[in-house]
Design a protein around this motif. Structure first.
Motif, mmCIF file in Angstrom:
data_model
loop_
_atom_site.group_PDB
_atom_site.id
_atom_site.type_symbol
_atom_site.label_atom_id
_atom_site.label_comp_id
_atom_site.label_asym_id
_atom_site.label_seq_id
_atom_site.Cartn_x
_atom_site.Cartn_y
_atom_site.Cartn_z
ATOM 1 N N TYR A 46 0.836 -1.200 0.000
ATOM 2 C CA TYR A 46 0.000 0.000 0.000
ATOM 3 C C TYR A 46 0.871 1.250 0.000
ATOM 4 O O TYR A 46 1.976 1.257 0.564
ATOM 5 C CB TYR A 46 -0.930 -0.003 1.210
ATOM 6 N N GLU A 47 0.339 2.319 -0.570
ATOM 7 C CA GLU A 47 1.100 3.560 -0.670
ATOM 8 C C GLU A 47 1.313 4.218 0.693
ATOM 9 O O GLU A 47 2.222 5.012 0.875
ATOM 10 C CB GLU A 47 0.390 4.542 -1.614
ATOM 11 N N LEU A 48 0.449 3.881 1.671
ATOM 12 C CA LEU A 48 0.558 4.371 3.043
ATOM 13 C C LEU A 48 0.192 3.241 4.001
ATOM 14 O O LEU A 48 -0.490 2.291 3.625
ATOM 15 C CB LEU A 48 -0.395 5.556 3.283
ATOM 16 N N PHE A 49 0.640 3.349 5.257
ATOM 17 C CA PHE A 49 0.161 2.428 6.277
ATOM 18 C C PHE A 49 -1.317 2.732 6.524
ATOM 19 O O PHE A 49 -1.704 3.891 6.679
ATOM 20 C CB PHE A 49 0.965 2.583 7.564
ATOM 21 N N ASN A 67 0.740 -2.378 7.080
ATOM 22 C CA ASN A 67 1.123 -2.451 5.678
ATOM 23 C C ASN A 67 1.855 -3.776 5.465
ATOM 24 O O ASN A 67 2.314 -4.402 6.425
ATOM 25 C CB ASN A 67 2.028 -1.282 5.273
ATOM 26 N N TYR A 68 1.960 -4.197 4.194
ATOM 27 C CA TYR A 68 2.636 -5.445 3.866
ATOM 28 C C TYR A 68 3.983 -5.134 3.223
ATOM 29 O O TYR A 68 4.054 -4.447 2.201
ATOM 30 C CB TYR A 68 1.782 -6.277 2.907
ATOM 31 N N SER A 69 5.070 -5.632 3.833
ATOM 32 C CA SER A 69 6.412 -5.382 3.345
ATOM 33 C C SER A 69 6.808 -6.440 2.318
ATOM 34 O O SER A 69 6.817 -7.638 2.616
ATOM 35 C CB SER A 69 7.410 -5.407 4.507
ATOM 36 N N LEU A 70 7.142 -5.997 1.116
ATOM 37 C CA LEU A 70 7.592 -6.927 0.076
ATOM 38 C C LEU A 70 8.976 -7.475 0.394
ATOM 39 O O LEU A 70 9.336 -8.558 -0.053
ATOM 40 C CB LEU A 70 7.620 -6.212 -1.279
ATOM 41 N N PHE A 71 9.776 -6.763 1.153
ATOM 42 C CA PHE A 71 11.086 -7.255 1.556
ATOM 43 C C PHE A 71 10.968 -8.444 2.505
ATOM 44 O O PHE A 71 11.622 -9.457 2.354
ATOM 45 C CB PHE A 71 11.885 -6.153 2.262
ATOM 46 N N HIS A 72 10.136 -8.274 3.515
ATOM 47 C CA HIS A 72 10.045 -9.270 4.573
ATOM 48 C C HIS A 72 8.977 -10.325 4.327
ATOM 49 O O HIS A 72 8.978 -11.371 4.952
ATOM 50 C CB HIS A 72 9.774 -8.577 5.914
ATOM 51 N N ASN A 90 2.806 -14.409 15.430
ATOM 52 C CA ASN A 90 1.938 -14.796 14.320
ATOM 53 C C ASN A 90 1.227 -16.127 14.533
ATOM 54 O O ASN A 90 0.130 -16.340 14.005
ATOM 55 C CB ASN A 90 2.751 -14.845 13.026
ATOM 56 N N ASP A 91 1.831 -17.041 15.272
ATOM 57 C CA ASP A 91 1.206 -18.350 15.494
ATOM 58 C C ASP A 91 -0.087 -18.235 16.296
ATOM 59 O O ASP A 91 -0.890 -19.171 16.318
ATOM 60 C CB ASP A 91 2.174 -19.287 16.206
ATOM 61 N N PHE A 92 -0.278 -17.115 16.981
ATOM 62 C CA PHE A 92 -1.488 -16.911 17.782
ATOM 63 C C PHE A 92 -2.521 -16.052 17.053
ATOM 64 O O PHE A 92 -3.571 -15.739 17.602
ATOM 65 C CB PHE A 92 -1.123 -16.255 19.117
ATOM 66 N N ILE A 93 -2.203 -15.675 15.823
ATOM 67 C CA ILE A 93 -3.098 -14.801 15.054
ATOM 68 C C ILE A 93 -3.946 -15.632 14.102
ATOM 69 O O ILE A 93 -3.438 -16.509 13.402
ATOM 70 C CB ILE A 93 -2.283 -13.763 14.265
ATOM 71 N N ASP A 94 -5.247 -15.342 14.078
ATOM 72 C CA ASP A 94 -6.158 -16.047 13.169
ATOM 73 C C ASP A 94 -6.140 -15.416 11.782
ATOM 74 O O ASP A 94 -6.045 -16.103 10.771
ATOM 75 C CB ASP A 94 -7.582 -16.021 13.740
ATOM 76 N N ARG A 95 -6.191 -14.081 11.741
ATOM 77 C CA ARG A 95 -6.221 -13.372 10.462
ATOM 78 C C ARG A 95 -5.916 -11.897 10.699
ATOM 79 O O ARG A 95 -5.966 -11.416 11.844
ATOM 80 C CB ARG A 95 -7.584 -13.517 9.776
ATOM 81 N N ILE A 96 -5.609 -11.211 9.619
ATOM 82 C CA ILE A 96 -5.326 -9.778 9.681
ATOM 83 C C ILE A 96 -6.119 -9.089 8.584
ATOM 84 O O ILE A 96 -6.113 -9.542 7.431
ATOM 85 C CB ILE A 96 -3.826 -9.497 9.497
ATOM 86 N N GLU A 97 -6.785 -8.016 8.920
ATOM 87 C CA GLU A 97 -7.549 -7.243 7.947
ATOM 88 C C GLU A 97 -6.904 -5.881 7.749
ATOM 89 O O GLU A 97 -6.582 -5.189 8.709
ATOM 90 C CB GLU A 97 -8.999 -7.053 8.421
ATOM 91 N N ILE A 98 -6.702 -5.522 6.491
ATOM 92 C CA ILE A 98 -6.271 -4.167 6.138
ATOM 93 C C ILE A 98 -7.266 -3.665 5.106
ATOM 94 O O ILE A 98 -7.274 -4.118 3.955
ATOM 95 C CB ILE A 98 -4.849 -4.149 5.560
ATOM 96 N N GLY A 99 -8.150 -2.765 5.522
ATOM 97 C CA GLY A 99 -9.246 -2.344 4.653
ATOM 98 C C GLY A 99 -10.106 -3.550 4.331
ATOM 99 O O GLY A 99 -10.569 -4.266 5.230
#
Length: 235
Positions: A46-49, A67-72, A90-99
């Motif tokens: 994304y162009e911004l966080f 934001n999603y890092s293409l490097f990492h 991350n192992d304790f996360i079910d999902r992540i929503e960005i917009g």
């Protein structure tokens, strides 16, 4: 929410550093701080966080600028001190929503972006900025390609990647997409024929016939959409 502080991404130190770009390909000189050499819009999805939510398996929800890092190959967030950080739980996360976008975590492979839902099967994509090779420096400021880096590498942790470049050598980086299949039990598979048959064992004969009649590229999103539409329509 546990965090991991990012360190700057460097190749080996040199006196001068710069990056050249052609389309989605970058040539980064030894010693370059890539976070400075490549534009923000080419390093992140994304162009911004953006405002987002992290849903944990225990029901807890955290909000942050994401934001999603293409490097990492992973989601990053900005804290109250304006530091850019990575999730470490991350192992304790079910999902992540960005917009309207939804991400899942695949252990050792980072976050993947849900692209399409076909009922019993889903298609997800992982974009990375990957090291495709290097160019070796020769006399008179000339560079020649070499295949000494024989396999793809990617930026998948906070410490960057040491390429073993020498002097004025350049690393060649390019955006690349990797696709995943997600079954009804939320298990993740690399998109390939073996994974498709594992998800649809009862449809193997019909799907094998489809694959013989159609030249399917498992690295092509439209080919995968056509294949999964057919797969989900077979009774």
């Amino acid at each position: 929410m546990k965090i991991c502080i990012l360190t700057p991404i460097y190749f080996l130190i040199s006196i001068s550093s710069f990056a050249q770009s052609t389309g989605n390909t970058y040539k980064v000189k030894n010693g370059t701080d890539i976070s400075q050499a490549i534009p923000f819009g080419e390093r992140y999805k994304y162009e911004l966080f953006r405002n987002g939510k992290v849903y944990f398996r225990n029901g807890k929800i955290s909000t942050a600028k994401l934001n999603y890092s293409l490097f990492h190959g992973e989601i990053q967030f900005i804290n109250l001190q304006n530091d850019t950080l990575m999730l470490a739980d991350n192992d304790f996360i079910d999902r992540i929503e960005i917009g309207n976008d939804l991400f899942y975590y695949v252990r050792k492979n980072g976050h993947i972006w849900l692209k399409n839902n076909f009922g019993e099967i889903k298609l997800a994509e992982k974009q990375r900025l990957m090291i495709m090779g290097k160019e070796k420096y020769s006399a008179y400021d000339q560079y020649s390609a070499t295949s000494s880096i024989s396999s793809y590498s990617s930026f998948n942790n906070g410490n960057g990647v040491a390429l073993g470049l020498k002097g004025n050598d350049k690393a060649v980086l390019r955006k690349k997409s990797i696709y995943y299949l997600i079954d009804k039990n939320q298990r993740f598979y690399l998109a390939n024929k073996a994974s498709l048959f594992k998800i649809y064992p009862e449809k193997k004969r019909i799907l094998n016939g489809y694959l013989k009649e159609n030249d399917i590229d498992f690295n092509n999103e439209q080919d995968l959409i056509n294949l999964l539409q057919f797969s989900s329509s077979v009774k």
